[in-house]
Design a protein around this motif. Structure first.
Motif, PDB file in Angstrom:
ATOM      1  N   VAL A 234       0.870  -1.176   0.000  1.00 11.82           N
ATOM      2  CA  VAL A 234       0.000   0.000   0.000  1.00 11.82           C
ATOM      3  C   VAL A 234       0.907   1.226   0.000  1.00 11.82           C
ATOM      4  CG1 VAL A 234      -1.890   1.185   1.153  1.00 11.82           C
ATOM      5  CG2 VAL A 234      -1.655  -1.297   1.398  1.00 11.82           C
ATOM      6  N   GLU A 235       0.878   1.972  -1.097  1.00 11.30           N
ATOM      7  CA  GLU A 235       1.794   3.114  -1.257  1.00 11.30           C
ATOM      8  C   GLU A 235       1.213   4.044  -2.310  1.00 11.30           C
ATOM      9  OE1 GLU A 235       4.018   5.731  -1.035  1.00 11.30           O
ATOM     10  OE2 GLU A 235       5.352   4.252  -0.107  1.00 11.30           O
ATOM     11  N   ASP A 236       1.086   5.322  -1.970  1.00 13.65           N
ATOM     12  CA  ASP A 236       0.484   6.266  -2.926  1.00 13.65           C
ATOM     13  C   ASP A 236       1.512   6.936  -3.824  1.00 13.65           C
ATOM     14  OD1 ASP A 236       1.354   7.597  -0.555  1.00 13.65           O
ATOM     15  OD2 ASP A 236       0.281   9.395  -1.196  1.00 13.65           O
ATOM     16  N   ASN A 237       2.777   6.846  -3.461  1.00 13.70           N
ATOM     17  CA  ASN A 237       3.803   7.489  -4.277  1.00 13.70           C
ATOM     18  C   ASN A 237       4.313   6.498  -5.332  1.00 13.70           C
ATOM     19  OD1 ASN A 237       6.692   7.917  -5.004  1.00 13.70           O
ATOM     20  ND2 ASN A 237       6.413   9.799  -3.837  1.00 13.70           N
TER      21      ASN A 237
ATOM     22  N   MET B 212       2.616  -1.269   4.553  1.00  9.76           N
ATOM     23  CA  MET B 212       1.610  -0.208   4.650  1.00  9.76           C
ATOM     24  C   MET B 212       2.245   1.166   4.824  1.00  9.76           C
ATOM     25  SD  MET B 212      -1.789   0.160   5.059  1.00  9.76           S
ATOM     26  CE  MET B 212      -2.518  -1.267   5.901  1.00  9.76           C
ATOM     27  N   ASP B 213       2.169   1.976   3.776  1.00 16.41           N
ATOM     28  CA  ASP B 213       2.563   3.381   3.919  1.00 16.41           C
ATOM     29  C   ASP B 213       1.574   4.031   4.897  1.00 16.41           C
ATOM     30  OD1 ASP B 213       3.758   5.874   3.438  1.00 16.41           O
ATOM     31  OD2 ASP B 213       2.414   6.291   1.756  1.00 16.41           O
ATOM     32  N   ILE B 214       2.039   4.952   5.706  1.00 15.61           N
ATOM     33  CA  ILE B 214       1.162   5.587   6.690  1.00 15.61           C
ATOM     34  C   ILE B 214       0.455   6.808   6.109  1.00 15.61           C
ATOM     35  CG2 ILE B 214       1.089   6.791   8.926  1.00 15.61           C
ATOM     36  CD1 ILE B 214       1.452   3.732   9.115  1.00 15.61           C
ATOM     37  N   GLN B 215       1.177   7.646   5.363  1.00 14.28           N
ATOM     38  CA  GLN B 215       0.567   8.836   4.774  1.00 14.28           C
ATOM     39  C   GLN B 215      -0.089   8.451   3.452  1.00 14.28           C
ATOM     40  OE1 GLN B 215       3.883   9.016   5.966  1.00 14.28           O
ATOM     41  NE2 GLN B 215       3.301  10.073   7.838  1.00 14.28           N
ATOM     42  N   LEU B 216      -1.406   8.323   3.488  1.00 13.55           N
ATOM     43  CA  LEU B 216      -2.165   7.891   2.312  1.00 13.55           C
ATOM     44  C   LEU B 216      -3.387   8.767   2.123  1.00 13.55           C
ATOM     45  CD1 LEU B 216      -2.467   4.046   2.988  1.00 13.55           C
ATOM     46  CD2 LEU B 216      -1.075   5.093   1.199  1.00 13.55           C
ATOM     47  N   PRO B 217      -3.857   8.923   0.870  1.00 24.38           N
ATOM     48  CA  PRO B 217      -5.127   9.612   0.657  1.00 24.38           C
ATOM     49  C   PRO B 217      -6.300   8.773   1.178  1.00 24.38           C
ATOM     50  CG  PRO B 217      -3.899   9.339  -1.414  1.00 24.38           C
ATOM     51  CD  PRO B 217      -3.222   8.499  -0.377  1.00 24.38           C
TER      52      PRO B 217
ATOM     53  N   PRO C  20      11.533   3.443   8.527  1.00 29.89           N
ATOM     54  CA  PRO C  20      11.529   4.816   8.027  1.00 29.89           C
ATOM     55  C   PRO C  20      11.921   4.852   6.563  1.00 29.89           C
ATOM     56  CG  PRO C  20      13.513   4.395   9.336  1.00 29.89           C
ATOM     57  CD  PRO C  20      12.708   3.129   9.357  1.00 29.89           C
ATOM     58  N   LYS C  21      11.384   5.824   5.838  1.00 34.15           N
ATOM     59  CA  LYS C  21      11.833   6.090   4.469  1.00 34.15           C
ATOM     60  C   LYS C  21      12.942   7.137   4.544  1.00 34.15           C
ATOM     61  CE  LYS C  21       7.258   5.547   2.443  1.00 34.15           C
ATOM     62  NZ  LYS C  21       6.231   6.266   1.693  1.00 34.15           N
ATOM     63  N   PRO C  22      13.886   7.191   3.625  1.00 33.10           N
ATOM     64  CA  PRO C  22      14.009   6.280   2.482  1.00 33.10           C
ATOM     65  C   PRO C  22      14.321   4.845   2.914  1.00 33.10           C
ATOM     66  CG  PRO C  22      15.947   7.695   2.649  1.00 33.10           C
ATOM     67  CD  PRO C  22      14.960   8.206   3.652  1.00 33.10           C
TER      68      PRO C  22
HETATM   69 MN    MN Z   1       2.359   8.257   1.182  1.00 35.96          MN
END
Ligand code: MN
Length: 132
Positions: free
Chosen positions: A8-11, A53-58, A105-107
């Motif tokens: 799950v990733e919006d980028n 799971m990405d945390i910052q998502l739309p 953490p990203k990157p």
């Molecule tokens: Mn994101």
């Protein structure tokens, strides 16, 4: 059976990177979702073995999605690895409290994510007594 992993990733760039890292380590059964609603939809339809799971998502954040999934019997113990670009003090606790098993953490480091996935799949399998 091959492990089914939901990313799950919006980028789009991060999505491509994660896919590449996982395929390079032999994870070929990958499902994708680009926002929180799609994540819930794909997860409940496909019943993956593990979720990145990405945390910052739309729409719904990764934490909201995790909380909802954790209330469903199938997902009560499926490994969920949280990813975030904005690691702040207290995040780790917040993520674990929401039901994530671990966070990176990203990157992203090319080694850490596949290693963590392997470890969690093994751990989950031994806990649930499955033979694969
Ligand atoms: Mn994101």
């Amino acid at each position: 059976m091959e492990d089914k992993i939901l990313i799950v990733e919006d980028n789009p760039q991060n999505m491509r990177l994660i896919e590449m890292l996982l395929k390079a380590r032999g994870f070929n059964y990958l499902l994708k979702a680009i926002d929180g609603e799609e994540a819930l939809d794909v997860a409940t339809r496909e019943l993956p073995d593990l979720i990145v799971m990405d945390i910052q998502l739309p729409k719904l954040s990764g934490l909201e999605v995790t909380k909802i999934l954790r209330q469903m019997p199938f997902f009560s113990r499926i490994p969920i690895i949280a990813l975030t670009a904005y690691a702040m003090k207290g995040d780790r606790e917040r993520f674990l409290e929401a039901g994530c098993d671990a966070y990176l953490p990203k990157p992203l480091s090319a080694r850490e994510l596949p290693a963590m996935i392997n470890e969690m799949l093994q751990c989950h399998r031994s806990k649930s007594g499955e033979k694969k």
